[in-house]
Scaffold this motif. Sequence first.
Motif, mmCIF file in Angstrom:
data_model
loop_
_atom_site.group_PDB
_atom_site.id
_atom_site.type_symbol
_atom_site.label_atom_id
_atom_site.label_comp_id
_atom_site.label_asym_id
_atom_site.label_seq_id
_atom_site.Cartn_x
_atom_site.Cartn_y
_atom_site.Cartn_z
ATOM 1 N N THR A 1 0.820 -1.212 0.000
ATOM 2 C CA THR A 1 0.000 0.000 0.000
ATOM 3 C C THR A 1 0.853 1.260 0.000
ATOM 4 O O THR A 1 0.552 2.233 -0.697
ATOM 5 C CB THR A 1 -0.944 0.007 1.218
ATOM 6 N N ILE A 2 1.914 1.258 0.786
ATOM 7 C CA ILE A 2 2.750 2.455 0.894
ATOM 8 C C ILE A 2 3.864 2.487 -0.148
ATOM 9 O O ILE A 2 4.702 3.386 -0.145
ATOM 10 C CB ILE A 2 3.340 2.613 2.307
ATOM 11 N N LYS A 3 3.860 1.493 -1.050
ATOM 12 C CA LYS A 3 4.838 1.413 -2.152
ATOM 13 C C LYS A 3 6.272 1.414 -1.614
ATOM 14 O O LYS A 3 7.155 2.123 -2.108
ATOM 15 C CB LYS A 3 4.628 2.561 -3.146
ATOM 16 N N ALA A 4 6.491 0.606 -0.592
ATOM 17 C CA ALA A 4 7.794 0.543 0.059
ATOM 18 C C ALA A 4 8.733 -0.416 -0.658
ATOM 19 O O ALA A 4 8.295 -1.387 -1.278
ATOM 20 C CB ALA A 4 7.629 0.102 1.512
ATOM 21 N N LYS A 5 10.022 -0.123 -0.550
ATOM 22 C CA LYS A 5 11.039 -1.107 -0.920
ATOM 23 C C LYS A 5 11.018 -2.164 0.185
ATOM 24 O O LYS A 5 11.306 -1.859 1.332
ATOM 25 C CB LYS A 5 12.399 -0.436 -1.031
ATOM 26 N N THR A 6 10.686 -3.381 -0.161
ATOM 27 C CA THR A 6 10.336 -4.377 0.852
ATOM 28 C C THR A 6 11.363 -5.502 0.935
ATOM 29 O O THR A 6 11.819 -6.028 -0.086
ATOM 30 C CB THR A 6 8.949 -4.965 0.540
ATOM 31 N N THR A 7 11.704 -5.848 2.170
ATOM 32 C CA THR A 7 12.597 -6.968 2.460
ATOM 33 C C THR A 7 11.873 -7.907 3.424
ATOM 34 O O THR A 7 11.254 -7.442 4.385
ATOM 35 C CB THR A 7 13.895 -6.478 3.132
ATOM 36 N N THR A 8 11.936 -9.198 3.174
ATOM 37 C CA THR A 8 11.370 -10.180 4.094
ATOM 38 C C THR A 8 12.499 -10.844 4.866
ATOM 39 O O THR A 8 13.478 -11.309 4.269
ATOM 40 C CB THR A 8 10.562 -11.242 3.337
ATOM 41 N N VAL A 9 12.361 -10.849 6.185
ATOM 42 C CA VAL A 9 13.384 -11.414 7.064
ATOM 43 C C VAL A 9 12.783 -12.597 7.805
ATOM 44 O O VAL A 9 11.654 -12.522 8.305
ATOM 45 C CB VAL A 9 13.895 -10.345 8.064
ATOM 46 N N GLU A 10 13.515 -13.686 7.901
ATOM 47 C CA GLU A 10 13.047 -14.887 8.587
ATOM 48 C C GLU A 10 13.216 -14.702 10.096
ATOM 49 O O GLU A 10 14.203 -15.134 10.690
ATOM 50 C CB GLU A 10 13.828 -16.112 8.104
ATOM 51 N N GLY A 11 12.267 -14.021 10.697
ATOM 52 C CA GLY A 11 12.387 -13.759 12.117
ATOM 53 C C GLY A 11 11.047 -13.475 12.757
ATOM 54 O O GLY A 11 10.008 -13.385 12.088
ATOM 55 N N SER A 12 11.072 -13.321 14.085
ATOM 56 C CA SER A 12 9.878 -13.040 14.874
ATOM 57 C C SER A 12 9.535 -11.554 14.809
ATOM 58 O O SER A 12 10.181 -10.757 14.114
ATOM 59 C CB SER A 12 10.127 -13.428 16.336
ATOM 60 N N HIS A 13 8.530 -11.173 15.576
ATOM 61 C CA HIS A 13 8.148 -9.770 15.653
ATOM 62 C C HIS A 13 9.316 -8.901 16.117
ATOM 63 O O HIS A 13 9.461 -7.765 15.654
ATOM 64 C CB HIS A 13 6.967 -9.628 16.624
ATOM 65 N N MET A 14 10.154 -9.422 16.987
ATOM 66 C CA MET A 14 11.290 -8.660 17.509
ATOM 67 C C MET A 14 12.536 -8.886 16.657
ATOM 68 O O MET A 14 13.621 -9.191 17.147
ATOM 69 C CB MET A 14 11.544 -9.037 18.965
ATOM 70 N N ILE A 15 12.413 -8.666 15.354
ATOM 71 C CA ILE A 15 13.521 -8.936 14.444
ATOM 72 C C ILE A 15 14.710 -8.007 14.670
ATOM 73 O O ILE A 15 15.811 -8.336 14.265
ATOM 74 C CB ILE A 15 13.084 -8.880 12.963
ATOM 75 N N MET A 16 14.499 -6.864 15.288
ATOM 76 C CA MET A 16 15.663 -6.008 15.544
ATOM 77 C C MET A 16 16.593 -6.616 16.587
ATOM 78 O O MET A 16 17.763 -6.251 16.668
ATOM 79 C CB MET A 16 15.240 -4.596 15.965
ATOM 80 N N LEU A 17 16.076 -7.576 17.371
ATOM 81 C CA LEU A 17 16.921 -8.309 18.306
ATOM 82 C C LEU A 17 17.419 -9.617 17.706
ATOM 83 O O LEU A 17 18.578 -9.983 17.861
ATOM 84 C CB LEU A 17 16.158 -8.598 19.604
ATOM 85 N N SER A 18 16.547 -10.335 17.010
ATOM 86 C CA SER A 18 16.939 -11.648 16.491
ATOM 87 C C SER A 18 17.675 -11.570 15.161
ATOM 88 O O SER A 18 18.461 -12.461 14.827
ATOM 89 C CB SER A 18 15.710 -12.550 16.348
ATOM 90 N N LYS A 19 17.439 -10.499 14.396
ATOM 91 C CA LYS A 19 18.070 -10.342 13.074
ATOM 92 C C LYS A 19 18.569 -8.900 12.920
ATOM 93 O O LYS A 19 18.257 -8.211 11.952
ATOM 94 C CB LYS A 19 17.067 -10.671 11.962
ATOM 95 N N ALA A 20 19.373 -8.470 13.870
ATOM 96 C CA ALA A 20 19.791 -7.070 13.930
ATOM 97 C C ALA A 20 20.540 -6.627 12.680
ATOM 98 O O ALA A 20 20.342 -5.510 12.190
ATOM 99 C CB ALA A 20 20.649 -6.838 15.175
ATOM 100 N N SER A 21 21.404 -7.462 12.155
ATOM 101 C CA SER A 21 22.200 -7.072 10.987
ATOM 102 C C SER A 21 21.307 -6.802 9.781
ATOM 103 O O SER A 21 21.532 -5.834 9.037
ATOM 104 C CB SER A 21 23.221 -8.157 10.656
#
Length: 255
Positions: free
Chosen positions: A224-244
Amino acid sequence: MPAFPAFFRRLHIVAVAALGLASLPAVASADPVKNVILVHGAWGDGSNWSKVIPILAAKGLNVTAVQLPLTSLADDAAAVKRAIALADGPVVLAGHSYGGSVITEAGNDPKVSALVYVAAFAPDAGQSAGSLNATVAPSPLAAEAKPDAEGFISLSKTGVYDDFAQDVTPAEKQLLYVAQSPTNVKSVGGNVTSAAWHDKPCWYIVAAHDRAIQPALEAEMAKTIKAKTTTVEGSHMIMLSKASAVAAVIEQAAH
């Protein structure tokens, strides 16, 4: 944006003046943005970005992680606007979860150059995080969110451990549960007045194993927002589990 040869730059200036278009907004600078403001979500705080902050700082970015009061959308957006005001130049806003609503509201500030939604809500004007969430089947976390008599919602231990952050370490789960910030319904239920994503470039990170926000809803909001989109294999807290992976997308938005 590639630089125009000198002749074409002069021709462009003459054409703009002749057509009376000198009042058009200036084109955004191609220079990298040096300031990043990180906005946590419901039940969180600035420490949720503890693994992303050093990665961004090592890239030479000036990083601020705000502390939202989580008392209303207006209060939370005001906290971000104060941080924007203190920045010494253009800013990238990154919002996690409910923090997406906050950056959507606060991101209308002219100093904001880009928006990054990290498994986040991206409401339009008149929408809230709650109303968007209600458009799909309840996520597993929904049953573990408990409101008190004053309208502040907290998560159960099961909710944090199994649905909010199922892929972080046991110590991190314990900290998230014990230090969670109860969140008022006026925050998650607050309607956005003007959606910044209409006018700002956007990036979106879909958390493929999110049990707090349905991943399909995240993908739909990104579209909807026409974002450049990346899918990461992680939980809701991906900034902790997939920080890089999260830091890499924020860095892209800055450059």
